[in-house]
Design a protein around this motif. Structure first.
Motif, PDB file in Angstrom:
ATOM      1  N   UNK A 146       3.353  10.969  -8.846  1.00  0.00           N
ATOM      2  CA  UNK A 146       2.629  11.411 -10.040  1.00  0.00           C
ATOM      3  C   UNK A 146       1.713  12.596  -9.727  1.00  0.00           C
ATOM      4  N   UNK A 147       1.172  12.633  -8.502  1.00  0.00           N
ATOM      5  CA  UNK A 147       0.354  13.788  -8.114  1.00  0.00           C
ATOM      6  C   UNK A 147       1.191  15.063  -8.101  1.00  0.00           C
ATOM      7  N   UNK A 148       2.398  14.983  -7.547  1.00  0.00           N
ATOM      8  CA  UNK A 148       3.278  16.158  -7.511  1.00  0.00           C
ATOM      9  C   UNK A 148       3.605  16.614  -8.929  1.00  0.00           C
ATOM     10  N   UNK A 149       3.955  15.663  -9.780  1.00  0.00           N
ATOM     11  CA  UNK A 149       4.286  16.030 -11.159  1.00  0.00           C
ATOM     12  C   UNK A 149       3.080  16.628 -11.872  1.00  0.00           C
ATOM     13  N   UNK A 150       1.893  16.076 -11.611  1.00  0.00           N
ATOM     14  CA  UNK A 150       0.695  16.602 -12.247  1.00  0.00           C
ATOM     15  C   UNK A 150       0.378  18.015 -11.809  1.00  0.00           C
ATOM     16  N   UNK A 151       0.426  18.278 -10.506  1.00  0.00           N
ATOM     17  CA  UNK A 151       0.160  19.630 -10.020  1.00  0.00           C
ATOM     18  C   UNK A 151       1.248  20.604 -10.477  1.00  0.00           C
TER      19      UNK A 151
ATOM     20  N   UNK B 219       1.166  21.739  -2.320  1.00  0.00           N
ATOM     21  CA  UNK B 219       2.194  22.663  -1.836  1.00  0.00           C
ATOM     22  C   UNK B 219       3.451  22.579  -2.699  1.00  0.00           C
ATOM     23  N   UNK B 220       3.940  21.359  -2.941  1.00  0.00           N
ATOM     24  CA  UNK B 220       5.157  21.194  -3.734  1.00  0.00           C
ATOM     25  C   UNK B 220       4.894  21.582  -5.192  1.00  0.00           C
ATOM     26  N   UNK B 221       3.744  21.169  -5.718  1.00  0.00           N
ATOM     27  CA  UNK B 221       3.425  21.484  -7.111  1.00  0.00           C
ATOM     28  C   UNK B 221       3.272  22.964  -7.376  1.00  0.00           C
ATOM     29  N   UNK B 222       2.874  23.729  -6.359  1.00  0.00           N
ATOM     30  CA  UNK B 222       2.697  25.171  -6.543  1.00  0.00           C
ATOM     31  C   UNK B 222       3.922  25.974  -6.113  1.00  0.00           C
ATOM     32  N   UNK B 223       5.036  25.289  -5.865  1.00  0.00           N
ATOM     33  CA  UNK B 223       6.284  26.012  -5.604  1.00  0.00           C
ATOM     34  C   UNK B 223       6.857  25.853  -4.223  1.00  0.00           C
ATOM     35  N   UNK B 224       6.172  25.168  -3.315  1.00  0.00           N
ATOM     36  CA  UNK B 224       6.699  24.976  -1.964  1.00  0.00           C
ATOM     37  C   UNK B 224       8.055  24.288  -1.998  1.00  0.00           C
ATOM     38  N   UNK B 225       9.044  24.880  -1.353  1.00  0.00           N
ATOM     39  CA  UNK B 225      10.412  24.368  -1.424  1.00  0.00           C
ATOM     40  C   UNK B 225      10.661  23.352  -0.320  1.00  0.00           C
ATOM     41  N   UNK B 226       9.929  22.256  -0.396  1.00  0.00           N
ATOM     42  CA  UNK B 226      10.010  21.190   0.618  1.00  0.00           C
ATOM     43  C   UNK B 226      10.146  19.850  -0.100  1.00  0.00           C
ATOM     44  N   UNK B 227      10.328  18.779   0.683  1.00  0.00           N
ATOM     45  CA  UNK B 227      10.562  17.464   0.105  1.00  0.00           C
ATOM     46  C   UNK B 227       9.331  16.594   0.108  1.00  0.00           C
ATOM     47  N   UNK B 228       9.398  15.518  -0.661  1.00  0.00           N
ATOM     48  CA  UNK B 228       8.275  14.584  -0.718  1.00  0.00           C
ATOM     49  C   UNK B 228       8.468  13.393   0.208  1.00  0.00           C
ATOM     50  N   UNK B 229       9.667  13.255   0.831  1.00  0.00           N
ATOM     51  CA  UNK B 229       9.930  12.090   1.665  1.00  0.00           C
ATOM     52  C   UNK B 229       9.192  12.170   2.997  1.00  0.00           C
ATOM     53  N   UNK B 230       9.185  13.349   3.637  1.00  0.00           N
ATOM     54  CA  UNK B 230       8.450  13.507   4.885  1.00  0.00           C
ATOM     55  C   UNK B 230       6.974  13.187   4.731  1.00  0.00           C
ATOM     56  N   UNK B 231       6.309  13.742   3.704  1.00  0.00           N
ATOM     57  CA  UNK B 231       4.900  13.398   3.503  1.00  0.00           C
ATOM     58  C   UNK B 231       4.661  11.918   3.266  1.00  0.00           C
TER      59      UNK B 231
ATOM     60  N   UNK C  28       0.817  -1.215   0.000  1.00  0.00           N
ATOM     61  CA  UNK C  28       0.000   0.000   0.000  1.00  0.00           C
ATOM     62  C   UNK C  28       0.844   1.256   0.000  1.00  0.00           C
ATOM     63  N   UNK C  29       1.906   1.265   0.811  1.00  0.00           N
ATOM     64  CA  UNK C  29       2.777   2.445   0.861  1.00  0.00           C
ATOM     65  C   UNK C  29       3.537   2.611  -0.454  1.00  0.00           C
ATOM     66  N   UNK C  30       3.933   1.486  -1.073  1.00  0.00           N
ATOM     67  CA  UNK C  30       4.596   1.565  -2.360  1.00  0.00           C
ATOM     68  C   UNK C  30       3.698   2.186  -3.415  1.00  0.00           C
ATOM     69  N   UNK C  31       2.443   1.730  -3.461  1.00  0.00           N
ATOM     70  CA  UNK C  31       1.484   2.331  -4.389  1.00  0.00           C
ATOM     71  C   UNK C  31       1.248   3.801  -4.054  1.00  0.00           C
ATOM     72  N   UNK C  32       1.194   4.094  -2.742  1.00  0.00           N
ATOM     73  CA  UNK C  32       0.998   5.485  -2.326  1.00  0.00           C
ATOM     74  C   UNK C  32       2.150   6.370  -2.759  1.00  0.00           C
ATOM     75  N   UNK C  33       3.391   5.855  -2.653  1.00  0.00           N
ATOM     76  CA  UNK C  33       4.555   6.644  -3.072  1.00  0.00           C
ATOM     77  C   UNK C  33       4.519   6.903  -4.574  1.00  0.00           C
ATOM     78  N   UNK C  34       4.120   5.886  -5.330  1.00  0.00           N
ATOM     79  CA  UNK C  34       4.026   6.060  -6.783  1.00  0.00           C
ATOM     80  C   UNK C  34       2.959   7.096  -7.126  1.00  0.00           C
ATOM     81  N   UNK C  35       1.773   6.929  -6.520  1.00  0.00           N
ATOM     82  CA  UNK C  35       0.678   7.870  -6.801  1.00  0.00           C
ATOM     83  C   UNK C  35       1.045   9.283  -6.354  1.00  0.00           C
ATOM     84  N   UNK C  36       1.713   9.394  -5.196  1.00  0.00           N
ATOM     85  CA  UNK C  36       2.088  10.701  -4.675  1.00  0.00           C
ATOM     86  C   UNK C  36       3.070  11.404  -5.606  1.00  0.00           C
TER      87      UNK C  36
END
Length: 609
Positions: free
Chosen positions: A58-63, A148-160, A48-56
């Motif tokens: 793609x969500x960042x790239x999409x936004x 947040x990341x897709x709109x310019x937030x200068x943070x990482x995707x690992x914490x989320x 589930x987390x693996x699928x979530x990481x993949x979806x997440x």
């Protein structure tokens, strides 16, 4: 005379099982259906987390594409949105505002704990909440961080993704009605799986979960977390391939003196890591003092400041991996690397301060890469015979800054090793990481994760207040000694005495010295195979030594391990028997102690108010 040695054993068995579960869960565990079911749940969490990481991802790239028209805006100066072609670079100014208007109300309304970098909330759930995380956190965190990341937030995707995976693990564990110890383990499984799938780093994912989240290196914990991490990494490789995250051109040490340079880089990494902690939370304090409006509007209002920064330094847009790759590859000059380091420090702190949602893991790696690249290039100019691969310093700087800020040296070494796949860099990496983590520990008590909790009055490193089992002694629970029997008591008289004793009898010699304990069970061999000449001394069994000044926890543990219905209690300074204790006595003292503690706590709270 018929003797029923099982009299009352059903009730005693229930009490004993209850006591075992409370005192030492895990001591009495065996590999059975429950253990295999935990493995299956770990597989489910990892998948589930693996699928979530993949979806997440793609969500960042999409936004990001929706806001800028590119999936890697940091690699292109002043990207323009396809929806507003005439706006040009102004898109960088308005994107954080629009993003804040979207994720600000979402976080404020449905999951305030999704604000910020996420990992401290997971640590708190493991240390204080028994691993319980609300199910909606994973959904809200994913949407808010991607926006947040897709709109310019200068943070990482690992914490989320750590928080998303942990929330998934907690939800699955709660649905399976797991006890708290195993629920916390599934939370760690989710965290490991998130790191593993995101970075293609299954080993680092495991040790991040054990070192930072669970703070437990027991064999069972390691094995179960590995199951989730490997599962998530396999899914990530299916989606994104198995290539290393970063590539390093032919690294080797050309001089022993280069170790001195890596040690100096470790010191510099500690300084940057501590500065990151101070500026990050200093920015939050400043924003708290300045902002007086509603929480849901804060990200949009602060987005104006972030947009202005992005206009000046567009490389700060989003996570910044393309810029990090360019720095490691040596494409930037020294002055620009220093500017990028300072810019990321400010941009990440500003994003978190205005209420953004994203991690600090990737920003610490980014800053370390800029620091190391500038350091390596500087000494490549000064001492070209020593430094032939400046990019190696960028990678070591990544580990040093993360180790200093997160105080996780094992994870820092492993994450850089797995990101590059280059074993040759291990020795200088270990040297710099150990120096950075050690110096960071000397300079500040808190890590970038624990300081957030301490500012809320929560110290997860402090030992919990002792419970009744640790606070009470055996003397508080024991009863008077049952009528003892002398060692010379013959078998026939002993049978008569044990007919009326459910828990056995102590055999006591001169000066109340304990010889042993005899119960109805012990009489069976003598009654069937003996000659009738046996005495109490012959039939007495030695029992574990328990003294009146020992904790109730030890008393209960000895009762469970020995499987005796009752145990004699000895004086603190000799073999004289002074009392008797059973499972029922331990439970009764525990209940009374809990009530007293609850009353004292309520009175203390009332007095404080």
């Amino acid at each position: 005379m018929a003797i029923d040695p099982t009299n009352g054993s059903g009730r005693r068995g229930q009490l004993r099982d209850s006591l075992r579960a409370r005192i030492a869960p895990g001591r009495f565990q065996r590999l059975g259906a429950g253990d295999w079911s935990l493995v299956l749940l770990a597989l489910l969490v990892g998948g589930g987390a693996g699928l979530g990481a993949i979806a997440f991802r793609y969500m960042i790239e999409g936004f990001t594409w929706l806001f800028t028209g590119s999936t890697q805006p940091g690699a292109h100066p002043h990207p323009a949105s396809p929806w507003l072609p005439g706006a040009g670079a102004a898109c960088l100014l308005i994107a954080p505002v629009i993003g804040g208007l979207l994720y600000g109300p979402l976080v404020a309304r449905f999951a305030p704990e999704a604000r910020g970098h996420g990992v401290p909330e997971v640590m708190l759930s493991v240390a204080r909440k028994g691993g319980r995380i609300r199910p909606q956190v994973s959904i809200v965190k994913a949407l808010a961080s991607a926006l947040c990341i897709g709109s310019g937030g200068s943070v990482g995707r690992e914490g989320p993704i750590v928080q998303i995976g942990s929330a998934l693990g907690s939800t699955i564990g709660q649905a399976a009605r797991l006890p708290e110890r195993r629920l916390r383990l599934l939370v760690a499984c989710g965290a490991a799986a998130g790191i593993s799938a995101t970075f293609n780093a299954p080993i680092a994912g495991v040790f991040f979960a054990l070192e930072v989240i669970l703070r437990d290196f027991q064999t069972e914990s390691f094995a179960i977390v590995v199951v989730s991490s490997v599962t998530a990494s396999a899914m990530g490789r299916l989606a994104f391939g198995s290539a290393a995250f970063l590539s390093l051109p032919g690294f080797q040490l050309h001089s022993g003196g280069e170790y001195l340079l890596y040690a100096m880089l470790g010191i510099a990494g500690a300084v940057v890591g501590i500065a990151f902690i101070r500026i990050l939370y200093g920015g939050e304090d400043l924003a708290d003092r300045v902002w007086k409006g509603p929480d849901w509007l804060r990200p949009a209002a602060g987005g104006l400041l972030l947009g202005l920064l992005l206009l000046v330094l567009p490389q700060m847009y989003g996570v910044g991996y393309p810029v990090l790759h360019a720095a490691v590859s040596g494409r930037y000059v020294i002055g620009f690397l220093v500017l990028l380091l300072a810019g990321k420090l400010v941009a990440t702190s500003l994003t978190i301060a205005i209420g953004g949602s994203g991690g600090v893991f990737a920003p610490s790696l980014f800053m370390g890469a800029m620091l190391g690249a500038a350091f390596g290039q500087t000494f490549h100019v000064l001492i070209p015979g020593w430094v032939t691969t400046p990019g190696a310093y960028a990678l070591v700087g990544m580990g040093a800054v993360f180790a200093a800020s997160a105080r996780a040296p094992i994870t820092a070494v492993l994450i850089i090793f797995e990101l590059t796949g280059d074993y040759a860099i291990i020795l200088p990496l270990m040297l710099a990481v150990v120096i950075a983590a050690g110096l960071g520990n000397l300079l500040t008590r808190d890590t970038i994760y624990t300081l957030k909790l301490r500012r809320r009055g929560i110290d997860i490193d402090a030992r919990a207040a002792p419970g009744p089992m640790q606070r009470l002694t055996v003397a508080d629970a024991m009863r008077t000694v049952p009528e003892s029997v002398p060692p010379e008591l013959p078998l026939e008289a002993l049978v008569e005495r044990l007919t009326h004793a459910a828990d056995g009898l102590p055999v006591v010699g001169e000066d109340q010295a304990l010889v042993g304990v005899v119960s109805a069970d012990d009489l069976q061999p003598a009654l069937t195979d003996g000659d009738g000449s046996e005495t109490a001394r012959d039939l007495a069994r030695p029992v574990p030594e328990l003294r009146s000044d020992e904790t109730l926890e030890r008393g209960g543990r000895l009762l469970g391990e020995s499987e005796e219905a009752g145990l004699p209690v000895l004086a603190p300074d000799g073999d004289r028997i002074v009392g008797w204790i059973t499972h029922r006595d331990v439970l009764r003292a525990y209940v009374q102690g809990s009530r007293v503690a609850a009353t004292e706590h309520a009175e203390g709270m009332a007095a404080a108010m």
